[in-house]
Design a protein around this motif. Structure first.
Motif, PDB file in Angstrom:
ATOM      1  N   LEU A 132       0.867  -1.184   0.000  1.00  0.00           N
ATOM      2  CA  LEU A 132       0.000   0.000   0.000  1.00  0.00           C
ATOM      3  C   LEU A 132       0.899   1.228   0.000  1.00  0.00           C
ATOM      4  O   LEU A 132       1.827   1.333   0.804  1.00  0.00           O
ATOM      5  CB  LEU A 132      -0.914   0.000   1.230  1.00  0.00           C
ATOM      6  N   GLY A 133       0.642   2.127  -0.911  1.00  0.00           N
ATOM      7  CA  GLY A 133       1.481   3.325  -0.944  1.00  0.00           C
ATOM      8  C   GLY A 133       0.976   4.375  -1.902  1.00  0.00           C
ATOM      9  O   GLY A 133      -0.075   4.232  -2.533  1.00  0.00           O
ATOM     10  N   ILE A 134       1.786   5.422  -1.983  1.00  0.00           N
ATOM     11  CA  ILE A 134       1.446   6.595  -2.793  1.00  0.00           C
ATOM     12  C   ILE A 134       2.414   6.700  -3.965  1.00  0.00           C
ATOM     13  O   ILE A 134       3.615   6.482  -3.799  1.00  0.00           O
ATOM     14  CB  ILE A 134       1.645   7.873  -1.928  1.00  0.00           C
ATOM     15  N   TYR A 135       1.890   6.982  -5.124  1.00  0.00           N
ATOM     16  CA  TYR A 135       2.714   7.464  -6.239  1.00  0.00           C
ATOM     17  C   TYR A 135       2.387   8.935  -6.429  1.00  0.00           C
ATOM     18  O   TYR A 135       1.218   9.320  -6.474  1.00  0.00           O
ATOM     19  CB  TYR A 135       2.429   6.671  -7.523  1.00  0.00           C
ATOM     20  N   VAL A 136       3.428   9.760  -6.509  1.00  0.00           N
ATOM     21  CA  VAL A 136       3.260  11.205  -6.586  1.00  0.00           C
ATOM     22  C   VAL A 136       3.434  11.664  -8.027  1.00  0.00           C
ATOM     23  O   VAL A 136       4.337  11.179  -8.733  1.00  0.00           O
ATOM     24  CB  VAL A 136       4.320  11.894  -5.680  1.00  0.00           C
ATOM     25  N   LEU A 137       2.584  12.587  -8.473  1.00  0.00           N
ATOM     26  CA  LEU A 137       2.715  13.137  -9.827  1.00  0.00           C
ATOM     27  C   LEU A 137       3.888  14.108  -9.862  1.00  0.00           C
ATOM     28  O   LEU A 137       3.929  15.082  -9.109  1.00  0.00           O
ATOM     29  CB  LEU A 137       1.420  13.874 -10.209  1.00  0.00           C
ATOM     30  N   ARG A 138       4.844  13.800 -10.741  1.00  0.00           N
ATOM     31  CA  ARG A 138       6.026  14.661 -10.905  1.00  0.00           C
ATOM     32  C   ARG A 138       6.338  14.758 -12.391  1.00  0.00           C
ATOM     33  O   ARG A 138       6.699  13.750 -13.007  1.00  0.00           O
ATOM     34  CB  ARG A 138       7.255  14.057 -10.218  1.00  0.00           C
ATOM     35  N   ASP A 139       6.223  15.968 -12.953  1.00  0.00           N
ATOM     36  CA  ASP A 139       6.603  16.167 -14.357  1.00  0.00           C
ATOM     37  C   ASP A 139       5.990  15.114 -15.281  1.00  0.00           C
ATOM     38  O   ASP A 139       6.710  14.413 -16.004  1.00  0.00           O
ATOM     39  CB  ASP A 139       8.133  16.159 -14.518  1.00  0.00           C
ATOM     40  N   GLU A 140       4.693  14.987 -15.257  1.00  0.00           N
ATOM     41  CA  GLU A 140       3.978  14.104 -16.191  1.00  0.00           C
ATOM     42  C   GLU A 140       4.293  12.622 -16.019  1.00  0.00           C
ATOM     43  O   GLU A 140       4.124  11.838 -16.948  1.00  0.00           O
ATOM     44  CB  GLU A 140       4.243  14.519 -17.655  1.00  0.00           C
ATOM     45  N   GLU A 141       4.789  12.226 -14.867  1.00  0.00           N
ATOM     46  CA  GLU A 141       4.909  10.799 -14.556  1.00  0.00           C
ATOM     47  C   GLU A 141       4.607  10.601 -13.084  1.00  0.00           C
ATOM     48  O   GLU A 141       4.610  11.556 -12.295  1.00  0.00           O
ATOM     49  CB  GLU A 141       6.304  10.249 -14.902  1.00  0.00           C
ATOM     50  N   LEU A 142       4.355   9.337 -12.712  1.00  0.00           N
ATOM     51  CA  LEU A 142       4.145   9.009 -11.304  1.00  0.00           C
ATOM     52  C   LEU A 142       5.462   8.499 -10.732  1.00  0.00           C
ATOM     53  O   LEU A 142       6.142   7.673 -11.366  1.00  0.00           O
ATOM     54  CB  LEU A 142       3.060   7.936 -11.165  1.00  0.00           C
ATOM     55  N   VAL A 143       5.801   8.984  -9.552  1.00  0.00           N
ATOM     56  CA  VAL A 143       7.051   8.587  -8.895  1.00  0.00           C
ATOM     57  C   VAL A 143       6.710   8.006  -7.521  1.00  0.00           C
ATOM     58  O   VAL A 143       5.860   8.554  -6.801  1.00  0.00           O
ATOM     59  CB  VAL A 143       8.005   9.796  -8.751  1.00  0.00           C
ATOM     60  N   LEU A 144       7.381   6.925  -7.185  1.00  0.00           N
ATOM     61  CA  LEU A 144       7.126   6.233  -5.917  1.00  0.00           C
ATOM     62  C   LEU A 144       7.275   7.168  -4.718  1.00  0.00           C
ATOM     63  O   LEU A 144       8.246   7.920  -4.624  1.00  0.00           O
ATOM     64  CB  LEU A 144       8.114   5.066  -5.793  1.00  0.00           C
ATOM     65  N   GLY A 145       6.300   7.118  -3.835  1.00  0.00           N
ATOM     66  CA  GLY A 145       6.338   7.898  -2.599  1.00  0.00           C
ATOM     67  C   GLY A 145       6.299   6.974  -1.397  1.00  0.00           C
ATOM     68  O   GLY A 145       6.637   5.782  -1.507  1.00  0.00           O
ATOM     69  N   PRO A 146       5.862   7.471  -0.254  1.00  0.00           N
ATOM     70  CA  PRO A 146       5.800   6.633   0.948  1.00  0.00           C
ATOM     71  C   PRO A 146       4.922   5.398   0.730  1.00  0.00           C
ATOM     72  O   PRO A 146       3.864   5.488   0.115  1.00  0.00           O
ATOM     73  CB  PRO A 146       5.169   7.563   1.991  1.00  0.00           C
ATOM     74  N   PHE A 147       5.397   4.248   1.211  1.00  0.00           N
ATOM     75  CA  PHE A 147       4.635   3.007   1.035  1.00  0.00           C
ATOM     76  C   PHE A 147       5.008   2.020   2.122  1.00  0.00           C
ATOM     77  O   PHE A 147       5.989   2.203   2.836  1.00  0.00           O
ATOM     78  CB  PHE A 147       4.900   2.384  -0.345  1.00  0.00           C
ATOM     79  N   GLN A 148       4.218   0.941   2.211  1.00  0.00           N
ATOM     80  CA  GLN A 148       4.538  -0.199   3.066  1.00  0.00           C
ATOM     81  C   GLN A 148       4.446  -1.437   2.186  1.00  0.00           C
ATOM     82  O   GLN A 148       3.496  -1.588   1.423  1.00  0.00           O
ATOM     83  CB  GLN A 148       3.542  -0.293   4.219  1.00  0.00           C
ATOM     84  N   GLY A 149       5.432  -2.303   2.281  1.00  0.00           N
ATOM     85  CA  GLY A 149       5.481  -3.490   1.442  1.00  0.00           C
ATOM     86  C   GLY A 149       6.855  -3.651   0.849  1.00  0.00           C
ATOM     87  O   GLY A 149       7.808  -3.005   1.299  1.00  0.00           O
TER      88      GLY A 149
END
Ligand code: SME
Length: 155
Positions: free
Chosen positions: A42-59
Motif C-alpha cells: 500500500l502506498g502513494i505514487y506522486v505526480l512529478r513532471d507528467e509521470e508518477l514517482v514512488l512515494g511513501p509506502f509499506q510493502g
C-alpha cells in the motif's frame, strides 16, 4: 468488514494540526496499511513532471517511475477514475512490482481539484476489493486530500 468510518476518524485525529506534508503522508499510508487485512502493498505514487514517482509506502520495494496512462496506477491518474481490478493479470499493461499481487485498487488523489498522485493498494487474493472497499477508500482519500489543502509542500 473494514470499518472505514473508524479509519476516517483515526485519520482526522492523526493529521490534526500536522504541518509537515511528508509526515502526514507517511502516517496516512501506515494507518491504512495496518487497518486493512489481506493486502501485501500500500502506498502513494506522486505526480512529478507528467509521470508518477514512488512515494511513501509499506510493502516490498516497488517500481519507481510509472508513465501516465501505463498500468493500473497510470490509468487511474490519466483518467482521474478509481481503478478496482479483480485480477491484475487480466488488466492490459498491468505493471508487476510484487509478484504476489493478484488484485488491486487505485484511487486518484486530488488536492484543490488538482491531481497530486494516486493511492495504490495490492492484495495477494483475487477480487479482494469490493465496491464498499472502493467507496470507503475514496472517502478516506478525500479526507486525506482535504487535510493536504492546509499543508504546503506535497505537490
Ligand atoms: N501494479 C501497479 C504498479 C505499482 S505496484 O503494484 C506497487 C500498476 O500496474 O500500475
Amino acid at each position: 468488514m473494514t470499518d472505514y468510518n473508524l479509519i476516517d476518524s483515526q485519520l482526522r485525529a492523526l493529521l490534526d494540526g500536522e504541518g509537515d506534508a511528508l509526515a502526514a503522508v507517511c502516517n496516512f499510508v501506515a494507518l491504512l496499511y495496518n487497518a486493512l487485512d489481506d493486502i501485501n502493498w500500500l502506498g502513494i505514487y506522486v505526480l512529478r513532471d507528467e509521470e508518477l514517482v514512488l512515494g511513501p509506502f509499506q510493502g516490498k520495494p516497488a517500481c519507481v517511475h510509472i508513465p501516465l496512462g501505463s498500468g493500473v496506477c497510470g490509468t487511474a491518474a490519466s483518467t482521474l477514475q478509481g481503478q478496482r481490478v479483480a485480477d491484475v493479470h487480466a488488466f492490459p499493461g498491468h505493471i508487476v512490482c510484487d509478484a504476489d499481487s493478484r488484485s488491486e485498487l487505485v484511487v486518484p488523489l486530488l488536492v484543490n481539484d488538482e491531481l497530486v498522485g494516486v493511492l495504490d493498494i495490492d492484495s495477494p487474493s483475487l477480487s479482494r476489493f469490493s465496491e464498499a472497499d472502493q467507496a470507503g477508500t475514496e472517502t478516506i482519500c478525500r479526507t486525506f486530500c482535504g487535510q493536504l489543502e492546509n499543508i504546503p509542500g506535497f505537490i
